[in-house]
Design a protein around this motif. Sequence first.
Motif, PDB file in Angstrom:
ATOM      1  N   SER A   1      12.070 -10.447   1.347  1.00 33.15           N
ATOM      2  CA  SER A   1      13.010 -11.498   1.747  1.00 33.15           C
ATOM      3  C   SER A   1      12.849 -11.874   3.208  1.00 33.15           C
ATOM      4  N   GLN A   2      12.496 -10.900   4.042  1.00 35.48           N
ATOM      5  CA  GLN A   2      12.319 -11.185   5.465  1.00 35.48           C
ATOM      6  C   GLN A   2      10.926 -11.714   5.776  1.00 35.48           C
ATOM      7  N   ARG A   3       9.906 -11.215   5.104  1.00 39.81           N
ATOM      8  CA  ARG A   3       8.525 -11.510   5.467  1.00 39.81           C
ATOM      9  C   ARG A   3       7.931 -12.743   4.793  1.00 39.81           C
ATOM     10  N   MET A   4       8.249 -12.970   3.518  1.00 39.51           N
ATOM     11  CA  MET A   4       7.522 -13.970   2.747  1.00 39.51           C
ATOM     12  C   MET A   4       7.719 -15.414   3.217  1.00 39.51           C
ATOM     13  N   PRO A   5       8.895 -15.842   3.676  1.00 45.55           N
ATOM     14  CA  PRO A   5       9.016 -17.243   4.109  1.00 45.55           C
ATOM     15  C   PRO A   5       8.030 -17.615   5.216  1.00 45.55           C
ATOM     16  N   GLN A   6       7.981 -16.824   6.286  1.00 45.51           N
ATOM     17  CA  GLN A   6       7.069 -17.136   7.380  1.00 45.51           C
ATOM     18  C   GLN A   6       5.614 -16.883   6.990  1.00 45.51           C
ATOM     19  N   LEU A   7       5.377 -15.835   6.213  1.00 51.40           N
ATOM     20  CA  LEU A   7       4.022 -15.530   5.770  1.00 51.40           C
ATOM     21  C   LEU A   7       3.460 -16.675   4.931  1.00 51.40           C
ATOM     22  N   THR A   8       4.290 -17.246   4.069  1.00 54.11           N
ATOM     23  CA  THR A   8       3.871 -18.386   3.246  1.00 54.11           C
ATOM     24  C   THR A   8       3.471 -19.565   4.118  1.00 54.11           C
ATOM     25  N   THR A   9       4.286 -19.869   5.111  1.00 52.44           N
ATOM     26  CA  THR A   9       3.987 -20.974   6.021  1.00 52.44           C
ATOM     27  C   THR A   9       2.680 -20.734   6.770  1.00 52.44           C
TER      28      THR A   9
ATOM     29  N   SER B   1       0.806  -1.228   0.000  1.00 52.46           N
ATOM     30  CA  SER B   1       0.000   0.000   0.000  1.00 52.46           C
ATOM     31  C   SER B   1       0.835   1.273   0.000  1.00 52.46           C
ATOM     32  N   GLN B   2       2.170   1.149   0.040  1.00 54.60           N
ATOM     33  CA  GLN B   2       3.013   2.337  -0.108  1.00 54.60           C
ATOM     34  C   GLN B   2       2.863   2.954  -1.494  1.00 54.60           C
ATOM     35  N   TYR B   3       2.435   2.124  -2.461  1.00 48.40           N
ATOM     36  CA  TYR B   3       2.414   2.550  -3.853  1.00 48.40           C
ATOM     37  C   TYR B   3       0.987   2.553  -4.385  1.00 48.40           C
ATOM     38  N   GLU B   4       0.571   3.688  -4.917  1.00 47.69           N
ATOM     39  CA  GLU B   4      -0.780   3.812  -5.461  1.00 47.69           C
ATOM     40  C   GLU B   4      -1.030   2.802  -6.572  1.00 47.69           C
ATOM     41  N   ILE B   5      -0.047   2.612  -7.440  1.00 46.94           N
ATOM     42  CA  ILE B   5      -0.203   1.679  -8.553  1.00 46.94           C
ATOM     43  C   ILE B   5      -0.358   0.246  -8.047  1.00 46.94           C
ATOM     44  N   ALA B   6       0.338  -0.100  -6.966  1.00 50.69           N
ATOM     45  CA  ALA B   6       0.243  -1.455  -6.408  1.00 50.69           C
ATOM     46  C   ALA B   6      -1.157  -1.724  -5.867  1.00 50.69           C
ATOM     47  N   VAL B   7      -1.716  -0.756  -5.178  1.00 55.37           N
ATOM     48  CA  VAL B   7      -3.069  -0.908  -4.646  1.00 55.37           C
ATOM     49  C   VAL B   7      -4.075  -1.000  -5.794  1.00 55.37           C
ATOM     50  N   PHE B   8      -3.901  -0.170  -6.798  1.00 54.03           N
ATOM     51  CA  PHE B   8      -4.794  -0.184  -7.953  1.00 54.03           C
ATOM     52  C   PHE B   8      -4.806  -1.565  -8.601  1.00 54.03           C
TER      53      PHE B   8
ATOM     54  N   VAL C   1     -11.585 -14.985  -2.899  1.00 51.53           N
ATOM     55  CA  VAL C   1     -10.399 -14.269  -2.434  1.00 51.53           C
ATOM     56  C   VAL C   1     -10.203 -14.660  -0.970  1.00 51.53           C
ATOM     57  N   LEU C   2      -9.237 -15.529  -0.715  1.00 54.52           N
ATOM     58  CA  LEU C   2      -8.997 -16.020   0.640  1.00 54.52           C
ATOM     59  C   LEU C   2      -8.448 -14.923   1.544  1.00 54.52           C
ATOM     60  N   GLU C   3      -7.520 -14.138   0.981  1.00 54.96           N
ATOM     61  CA  GLU C   3      -6.916 -13.076   1.794  1.00 54.96           C
ATOM     62  C   GLU C   3      -6.266 -12.045   0.881  1.00 54.96           C
ATOM     63  N   TYR C   4      -6.319 -10.811   1.345  1.00 52.40           N
ATOM     64  CA  TYR C   4      -5.684  -9.674   0.675  1.00 52.40           C
ATOM     65  C   TYR C   4      -4.545  -9.243   1.592  1.00 52.40           C
ATOM     66  N   VAL C   5      -3.314  -9.502   1.165  1.00 46.90           N
ATOM     67  CA  VAL C   5      -2.149  -9.305   2.028  1.00 46.90           C
ATOM     68  C   VAL C   5      -1.411  -8.033   1.631  1.00 46.90           C
ATOM     69  N   ASP C   6      -1.289  -7.104   2.568  1.00 47.26           N
ATOM     70  CA  ASP C   6      -0.538  -5.865   2.361  1.00 47.26           C
ATOM     71  C   ASP C   6       0.813  -6.021   3.056  1.00 47.26           C
ATOM     72  N   SER C   7       1.866  -6.215   2.254  1.00 49.87           N
ATOM     73  CA  SER C   7       3.199  -6.448   2.818  1.00 49.87           C
ATOM     74  C   SER C   7       4.226  -5.643   2.022  1.00 49.87           C
ATOM     75  N   PRO C   8       5.106  -4.889   2.681  1.00 48.88           N
ATOM     76  CA  PRO C   8       6.088  -4.074   1.949  1.00 48.88           C
ATOM     77  C   PRO C   8       6.945  -4.915   1.009  1.00 48.88           C
TER      78      PRO C   8
END
Length: 366
Positions: free
Chosen positions: A227-235, A191-198, A215-222
Amino acid sequence: MIRYTLLAGAVALAFGTQAARADDYTDMATKKATAATARANKWDGPTSGPQAAKGKKIVFVAADLKNGGILGASEGVKEAAKAIGWTVTVIDGQGAVSSRTAAMNQALTLKPDGIVVGGFDTKEQQVAFDAAAKAGAVVVGWHSGTKPGPEPEAGIYANVTTMPKDVSETAAFQAIAEAKGKAGVVIFTDSQYEIAVFKAKAMEAAIKQCGGCTVLEYVDSPIAESSQRMPQLTTTLLQKYGDKWTHSLAINDLYFDFMGPSLSAAGKKGDGAPRAISAGDGSESAFQRIRAKQYQAGTVPEPLNMQGWQLVDELNRAFAKAPWSGYVSGIHLVTPDNIAYDGGPKNVFDPDNGYRDQYKKIWGVK
């Protein structure tokens, strides 16, 4: 008894109508996704424009050069600038607002003729954009807004991008087609980027129109922290949704760079669910995963190098006080079935449509 029979008939008719509509939507999605895989080998861009301006100095300010799309566009700008006879300096915003502010300020100290803003919103750096206008520097953008073309209110002569809505819907349509109208989707955005949200909202809307999809989930992640967030988020998402999670949709391939190990550890096959499809930009690592059928099933890439040439062409038009070219490159979907000709040896989407020669002809250079 008659009343019950009529009611039962009406209910059956309603369900039948809903099912037919769902099938029609799935058929439409499948046809559009298939059409987007067609080979992009015909030039449909500009064929006339100003001759090359002499000796211009430009700066490419990147939101984050770890982002493969931004990096690819910057490489295209450098290649085109060399062809037209200009000098280019690339400054990395390093994925943070404060760093991008510093990068814009550094760009202005170089007193360039033109600035290319790569991958961040005009609103975020409005003060710097105003300063560029006062200094007489022409600003063009790559993915700097939600639509292609001029953004005079933001101080941008032209924003170069494909149609974000079409890109997003194509990614969603492919998920619907692969799941035969039964997709369970997690959407990743920043959500830092307008184009990404669009783009994320457009994917969400397309999935929600599919009667059998969820749509199971809408994930807002920088995105810069993938590299830090996606491994645990995926699990966590696997534990939460299990086999209901058939597809991942993301606004950029970078999210998928760090999902594979977690999926593998959970016993998920590289060509199985959840299947990852990106609504841009077609990074080298994404092409490698798609080619190997390892934890990514598709991407809707930007023709990054070609767009770099377009950015230089738009600057040249601005220097000549001419209108922008009006060119918006078409939508293209890369899958394991067509990557042999669309990926090429460099693992990027580089259309075989002769764009380099076309732009050189316009500029009057060899």
